[in-house]
Design a protein around this motif. Structure first.
Motif, PDB file in Angstrom:
ATOM      1  N   GLU A 678      -4.011  21.302   5.434  1.00  0.00           N
ATOM      2  CA  GLU A 678      -4.420  22.450   6.244  1.00  0.00           C
ATOM      3  C   GLU A 678      -5.873  22.332   6.702  1.00  0.00           C
ATOM      4  N   PHE A 679      -6.635  21.440   6.074  1.00  0.00           N
ATOM      5  CA  PHE A 679      -8.048  21.302   6.394  1.00  0.00           C
ATOM      6  C   PHE A 679      -8.244  20.288   7.516  1.00  0.00           C
ATOM      7  N   PRO A 680      -9.349  20.405   8.269  1.00  0.00           N
ATOM      8  CA  PRO A 680      -9.654  19.402   9.296  1.00  0.00           C
ATOM      9  C   PRO A 680      -9.667  17.993   8.699  1.00  0.00           C
ATOM     10  N   GLU A 681      -9.261  17.040   9.487  1.00  0.00           N
ATOM     11  CA  GLU A 681      -8.943  15.703   8.980  1.00  0.00           C
ATOM     12  C   GLU A 681     -10.096  15.013   8.263  1.00  0.00           C
ATOM     13  N   MET A 682     -11.286  15.037   8.825  1.00  0.00           N
ATOM     14  CA  MET A 682     -12.381  14.239   8.278  1.00  0.00           C
ATOM     15  C   MET A 682     -12.683  14.576   6.820  1.00  0.00           C
ATOM     16  N   TYR A 683     -12.621  15.873   6.481  1.00  0.00           N
ATOM     17  CA  TYR A 683     -13.078  16.300   5.158  1.00  0.00           C
ATOM     18  C   TYR A 683     -11.952  16.418   4.129  1.00  0.00           C
ATOM     19  N   ARG A 684     -10.745  16.049   4.489  1.00  0.00           N
ATOM     20  CA  ARG A 684      -9.636  16.167   3.540  1.00  0.00           C
ATOM     21  C   ARG A 684      -9.877  15.396   2.239  1.00  0.00           C
ATOM     22  N   PRO A 685     -10.491  14.198   2.289  1.00  0.00           N
ATOM     23  CA  PRO A 685     -10.734  13.484   1.019  1.00  0.00           C
ATOM     24  C   PRO A 685     -11.681  14.205   0.064  1.00  0.00           C
ATOM     25  N   LEU A 686     -12.422  15.225   0.544  1.00  0.00           N
ATOM     26  CA  LEU A 686     -13.366  15.942  -0.320  1.00  0.00           C
ATOM     27  C   LEU A 686     -12.765  17.198  -0.941  1.00  0.00           C
ATOM     28  N   ILE A 687     -11.603  17.620  -0.478  1.00  0.00           N
ATOM     29  CA  ILE A 687     -11.094  18.929  -0.875  1.00  0.00           C
ATOM     30  C   ILE A 687     -10.833  18.996  -2.378  1.00  0.00           C
ATOM     31  N   ARG A 688     -10.098  18.057  -2.927  1.00  0.00           N
ATOM     32  CA  ARG A 688      -9.770  18.124  -4.355  1.00  0.00           C
ATOM     33  C   ARG A 688     -10.892  17.609  -5.256  1.00  0.00           C
ATOM     34  N   PRO A 689     -11.464  16.433  -4.980  1.00  0.00           N
ATOM     35  CA  PRO A 689     -12.499  15.941  -5.901  1.00  0.00           C
ATOM     36  C   PRO A 689     -13.807  16.722  -5.836  1.00  0.00           C
ATOM     37  N   TRP A 690     -14.117  17.355  -4.714  1.00  0.00           N
ATOM     38  CA  TRP A 690     -15.372  18.100  -4.612  1.00  0.00           C
ATOM     39  C   TRP A 690     -15.133  19.609  -4.612  1.00  0.00           C
ATOM     40  N   LEU A 691     -14.478  20.113  -3.584  1.00  0.00           N
ATOM     41  CA  LEU A 691     -14.369  21.565  -3.430  1.00  0.00           C
ATOM     42  C   LEU A 691     -13.592  22.212  -4.572  1.00  0.00           C
ATOM     43  N   ARG A 692     -12.444  21.658  -4.906  1.00  0.00           N
ATOM     44  CA  ARG A 692     -11.633  22.280  -5.952  1.00  0.00           C
ATOM     45  C   ARG A 692     -12.366  22.273  -7.291  1.00  0.00           C
ATOM     46  N   LEU A 693     -13.020  21.158  -7.626  1.00  0.00           N
ATOM     47  CA  LEU A 693     -13.740  21.082  -8.896  1.00  0.00           C
ATOM     48  C   LEU A 693     -14.970  21.993  -8.909  1.00  0.00           C
ATOM     49  N   LEU A 694     -15.660  22.097  -7.784  1.00  0.00           N
ATOM     50  CA  LEU A 694     -16.815  22.998  -7.719  1.00  0.00           C
ATOM     51  C   LEU A 694     -16.378  24.450  -7.883  1.00  0.00           C
ATOM     52  N   ARG A 695     -15.281  24.822  -7.235  1.00  0.00           N
ATOM     53  CA  ARG A 695     -14.769  26.190  -7.393  1.00  0.00           C
ATOM     54  C   ARG A 695     -14.389  26.459  -8.842  1.00  0.00           C
TER      55      ARG A 695
END
Length: 737
Positions: A678-695
């Motif tokens: 669902e996220f814009p293509e470029m940043y998809r690799p950051l969603i789980r290792p960065w955003l999810r863990l930071l949240r």
């Protein structure tokens, strides 16, 4: 004084000059992240201006302060021959009689008032201004509601064709409201307005809706359409005692509320014009405007802190109404640019050999007089309609190297002749703003931060953590700076001793940086983001205790190095704090930051002292919004952003409780980062290792804090890191993924 007719000089610059500094409706409507400028949105931001509105005791003291004089015991001099000559002028008398005889709707006042003012101005020595009706909308407002078009505009030059004026062409505005029934001056047997002292009128004039609203008035638009009165009401009108008795307390309160509402609406309308003027003209630090209700005239001063009004002058007063009007217009006509609020003059420069077009910004006043900058493209993506605030503007600026190798501003002569060396690239930016005087000087805090980071770099040079890049280079480079503090020479200082206001004008020339959102390579973005994260930590733990306090999307920048790599740069340090300033009452418990990116704790009232983990939480929110709406170096169209972007208006609200609720919901939402597609293509690799863990880490930290509060162990809880969850080491480990 001259009795010649007013002759308007030819316009020497294009009307579109101010377009350099404004953002049109088209851009604002396309990008939901930019601030809308409807009247309702403006009114929310003008509340502090409305609350701080004040009125001085006498009209004379206000006008004398405009003239850079302090109030004397007798007020405005009553026997100035030139003013008296203008007052006795036949054409002035004729225009005065016409104006004081006006009745009916407010539009009926426009023509006679302009005629009176322009006739007076034409009799002054070197008339410089012209009053112009604006009911044909000569002033083109390029955004906002239709209601924000002033009734009368005051222009320095009367251009051919008139139409198409912009705020940069306007010196002041005059708003007209119908002020009750006809209020006229006494007349002699010839019908001319009598200017000598006269016997008081036997018939009292109808009450006029005053700007500050101490009289009770009804809505005249409604009262003019009332049904005919019944016989019983006619009888009551002839029996005042019965009429008063019949008027209930609720009815009187209702009229009072209606009166106050009318007056507040009028003040709001004036402040909207001020917000437009100050926002559209970045070289304007204060402005004088006018308000007319019936024949009562207010002069209104507004700067970037406060609005101050004169009491009303009754122009129809047979004693000195016309005399004081002439005196006031003479003072206004003689105001120099600086006294009218302009700190600099703008002049469009012709391009050399089809080169770039630019504008000369020449500083006025006693401090650095004549200093000039050659400015080009506006780097400020949006212009907020505000009055109170620092109003930061960023423009590209031309710099060159002097014989000693120092960067100095290019002069207008060098630009026009093309003799400014290799400075044809716009590689620097000029930032100016109006911060509070007690705010830390940005150049000073950057010097301190650079010393701290240089020490860090030296200490890391011999360790396994050394890098080819230097942390000190993650700060913006300052090449020139200037502070103008001439508050003691302006209107406020003459109106009231020591009432100088608190804002000063500051200029900085920086290198031109690019936002991290412009990076189209994910690895480069990650590198820049980590660089900024490390700088935040090293500065916060230093003995100087430097905190940025405004981590936002617009402040995360980057620089391309000579080897082609990218370095993250943390920009805009004008609200930073140090360990030395945190004990200052002006910095302790002072809420700073940008609403969508502030730590949850900073929405408390009063907010706590700023600590390091607040910066990390802001980084999380910045990353979240970047991943929702950007891809491959561009802000995506709204339909291509993540659906959660629909919540942006709530995050960008000025209501702290409202914004807080959105942030706590994000922390509690363990599903939002599940569907990466669902996220814009470029940043998809950051969603789980960065955003999810930071949240997850942030949520665990706040839960631990809540548990400590419930169990009575808050005193021993490590609030600086939320029980160790939001520590530098934990965040660093996440960002290495």
């Amino acid at each position: 004084m001259s009795t010649q007719a007013h002759s308007s000089p030819i316009r020497s610059h294009p009307l579109s000059l101010v377009d350099l500094f404004t953002t049109g409706t088209k851009d604002l409507s396309k990008d939901a992240m930019l601030i809308k400028t409807t009247n309702d949105e403006i009114d929310k931001r003008l509340k502090s201006s409305l609350d701080g509105w004040c009125q001085v005791e006498t009209f004379d003291s206000f006008v004398l302060a405009m003239e850079s004089k302090r109030m004397e015991q007798d007020g405005i001099p009553r026997d100035i021959p030139d003013i008296t000559d203008v007052r006795r002028d036949v054409e002035v008398q004729k225009a005065y009689k016409s104006f004081t005889s006006v009745s009916g709707n407010e539009v009926n006042f426009y023509g006679p008032l302009c005629e009176l003012a322009n006739t007076i101005l034409s009799r002054l020595t070197q008339p410089a201004f012209h009053f112009l009706r604006n009911d044909n909308h000569h002033l083109k407002v390029n955004d906002g509601d239709k209601g924000r078009k002033p009734d009368i505009i005051i222009v320095r030059e009367l251009p051919d064709g008139i139409t198409g004026l912009r705020w940069g062409d306007i010196s002041s505005v005059l708003e007209v409201k119908k002020g009750g029934t006809n209020v006229t001056g006494n007349t002699d047997q010839t019908g001319q307005a009598q200017l000598e002292p006269a016997v008081p009128r036997s018939e009292p004039t109808a009450p006029v809706a005053t700007l500050l609203g101490k009289r009770e008035v009804e809505n005249e638009e409604e009262s003019s359409n009332k049904r005919p009165r019944t016989q019983e009401e006619e009888d009551d009108s002839r029996n005042p005692t019965a009429a008063v008795a019949a008027t209930s307390a609720p009815a009187r309160k209702k009229r009072t509320r209606k009166s106050k509402k009318i007056i507040e609406d009028h003040k709001k309308q004036i402040l909207r014009y001020v917000a437009d003027e100050i926002s559209a003209i970045p070289t304007l630090r204060h402005v004088f405007n006018f308000y007319l209700s019936g024949t009562r005239l207010w002069v209104i001063y507004s700067d970037r802190e406060q609005t101050i009004s004169s009491p009303p002058l009754d122009i129809a007063d047979p004693d000195f109404g016309l005399y004081k009007l002439i005196y006031t217009l003479n003072v206004y006509n003689n105001l120099r640019d600086k006294e009218r609020g302009l700190f600099a003059k703008l002049e469009t420069l012709p391009p050399k050999d089809n080169g770039p077009q630019a504008t000369k910004l020449r500083i006025l006043g006693d401090q650095s007089p004549g200093k000039e900058y050659i400015i080009g493209v506006n780097m400020s993506k949006t212009v907020e309609r505000l009055i109170i605030g620092k109003h930061t503007r960023v423009m590209t600026v031309l710099m060159k190297k002097d014989p000693q190798g120092n960067l100095v501003p290019v002069t207008s002569e060098e630009f026009s002749t093309g003799t400014y060396g290799d400075a044809d690239k716009w590689e620097h930016v000029l930032k100016w703003s109006y911060p509070m005087k007690h705010r830390i000087y940005e150049a000073d805090v950057l010097d301190s931060a650079r010393r701290v980071l240089k020490t860090v770099d030296d200490n890391l040079a011999g360790s396994s953590r050394r890098s080819s890049k230097r942390h000190a280079d993650s700060l913006p480079r300052v090449f020139d700076h200037l502070k103008i503090d001439d508050r003691d020479k302006l209107f406020r200082a003459f109106l009231e001793p020591n009432n100088y206001g608190k804002r000063v004008l500051r200029f900085f020339v920086f290198e031109r940086l690019e936002p991290v959102t412009s990076l189209a390579d994910l690895e480069e973005f990650k590198t820049a983001f980590r660089d900024i994260f490390h700088v935040i930590h090293y500065l916060a733990v230093s003995k100087d205790g430097i905190k940025h306090r405004d981590i936002s999307i617009s402040n995360l920048m980057c620089r391309r190095l000579e080897d082609g790599s990218v370095q993250g740069v943390l920009n805009d340090w004008d609200v930073a704090s140090t360990s030395h300033t945190e004990s200052d009452s002006d910095h302790t418990n002072m809420r700073t930051g940008t609403m969508p990116f502030m730590s949850i704790d900073l929405h408390e009232d009063p907010p706590p002292v700023h600590i390091e983990r607040f910066e990390y939480e802001s980084l999380f929110y910045v990353l979240y919004w970047i991943c929702l709406s950007y891809s491959y170096g561009k802000l995506l169209p709204e339909e291509k952003r993540h659906s959660a972007f629909a919540n942006w208006p709530g995050w960008n609200s000025d209501n702290h409780e409202f914004v807080l609720s959105f942030k706590t919901r994000l922390q509690a939402n363990d599903k939002i980062f599940e569907n990466v597609d669902e996220f814009p293509e470029m940043y998809r690799p950051l969603i789980r290792p960065w955003l999810r863990l930071l949240r997850y880490t942030l949520r665990k930290g706040y839960n631990a804090c809540d548990d400590a509060r419930i169990t009575g162990k808050l005193a021993e809880f490590d609030d600086d890191t939320l029980g160790g969850h939001m520590s530098y080491e934990n965040i660093c480990e996440i960002l290495q993924n």
